[in-house]
Scaffold this motif. Structure first.
Motif, PDB file in Angstrom:
ATOM      1  N   ARG A   1       7.439   4.689  -1.000  1.00 35.87           N
ATOM      2  CA  ARG A   1       8.545   4.091  -1.769  1.00 35.87           C
ATOM      3  C   ARG A   1       8.321   2.586  -1.937  1.00 35.87           C
ATOM      4  O   ARG A   1       8.548   2.030  -3.005  1.00 35.87           O
TER       5      ARG A   1
ATOM      6  N   GLN B   1       5.683   2.139  -4.410  1.00 34.08           N
ATOM      7  CA  GLN B   1       6.206   2.450  -5.744  1.00 34.08           C
ATOM      8  C   GLN B   1       6.927   1.237  -6.339  1.00 34.08           C
ATOM      9  O   GLN B   1       6.805   0.959  -7.528  1.00 34.08           O
ATOM     10  N   ARG B   2       7.659   0.518  -5.503  1.00 35.23           N
ATOM     11  CA  ARG B   2       8.352  -0.679  -5.988  1.00 35.23           C
ATOM     12  C   ARG B   2       7.363  -1.729  -6.471  1.00 35.23           C
ATOM     13  O   ARG B   2       7.688  -2.566  -7.298  1.00 35.23           O
TER      14      ARG B   2
ATOM     15  N   GLN C   1       4.558  -0.813  -7.930  1.00 32.58           N
ATOM     16  CA  GLN C   1       3.813  -0.079  -8.955  1.00 32.58           C
ATOM     17  C   GLN C   1       2.386   0.244  -8.526  1.00 32.58           C
ATOM     18  O   GLN C   1       1.453   0.202  -9.330  1.00 32.58           O
TER      19      GLN C   1
ATOM     20  N   PRO D   1       1.439   3.347  -6.665  1.00 38.30           N
ATOM     21  CA  PRO D   1       1.004   4.748  -6.781  1.00 38.30           C
ATOM     22  C   PRO D   1       0.648   5.121  -8.215  1.00 38.30           C
ATOM     23  O   PRO D   1       1.068   4.450  -9.170  1.00 38.30           O
TER      24      PRO D   1
ATOM     25  N   GLU E   1       0.806   7.100 -11.694  1.00 43.03           N
ATOM     26  CA  GLU E   1       1.950   7.520 -12.489  1.00 43.03           C
ATOM     27  C   GLU E   1       2.298   8.975 -12.167  1.00 43.03           C
ATOM     28  O   GLU E   1       1.419   9.826 -12.070  1.00 43.03           O
TER      29      GLU E   1
ATOM     30  N   PRO F   1       7.162  10.234  -4.304  1.00 43.55           N
ATOM     31  CA  PRO F   1       6.955   9.812  -2.911  1.00 43.55           C
ATOM     32  C   PRO F   1       7.220  10.900  -1.874  1.00 43.55           C
ATOM     33  O   PRO F   1       6.447  11.058  -0.932  1.00 43.55           O
TER      34      PRO F   1
ATOM     35  N   THR G   1      -3.107   7.119  -5.552  1.00 36.58           N
ATOM     36  CA  THR G   1      -3.131   5.750  -6.105  1.00 36.58           C
ATOM     37  C   THR G   1      -3.960   5.631  -7.366  1.00 36.58           C
ATOM     38  O   THR G   1      -3.972   4.558  -7.986  1.00 36.58           O
TER      39      THR G   1
END
Length: 92
Positions: free
Chosen positions: A36, A39-40, A42, A44, A46, A50, A89
């Motif tokens: 997470r 992800q914040r 950016q 990982p 597309e 999570p 990733t």
């Protein structure tokens, strides 16, 4: 030890089973939190979810532990882990 307990007869003990479930959940939760956070930023690939990715990586960790204890080749295990990380990733 955790992987062995999952596979052994000690898993029949409800207290041991609960302890193993908590350990797995903690690992999964830590991975989920890290994903997470990534992800914040950016990081990982597309479409990576999570929660699902955390489940996969937690299961991979247990599998690597089992294979390692069984004498599997360390380089092969490292390549497998690297492939999983790359999938999450996309090599970032």
């Amino acid at each position: 030890m955790v992987s062995n307990a999952h596979a052994g007869t000690e898993n029949d003990d409800p207290q041991v089973g609960a302890l193993l479930d908590r350990q797995h959940q903690r690992l999964r939760d830590a991975l989920h939190s890290a994903l997470r956070s990534a992800q914040r930023q950016q990081q990982p690939a597309e479409g990576v979810v999570p929660g699902s990715a955390a489940d996969i990586l937690a299961l991979l960790a247990h599998g690597v532990n089992l294979r390692s204890r069984a004498g599997a080749d360390a380089q092969q295990l490292q390549a497998t882990v690297a492939a999983a990380v790359t999938a999450v990733t996309r090599g970032r």
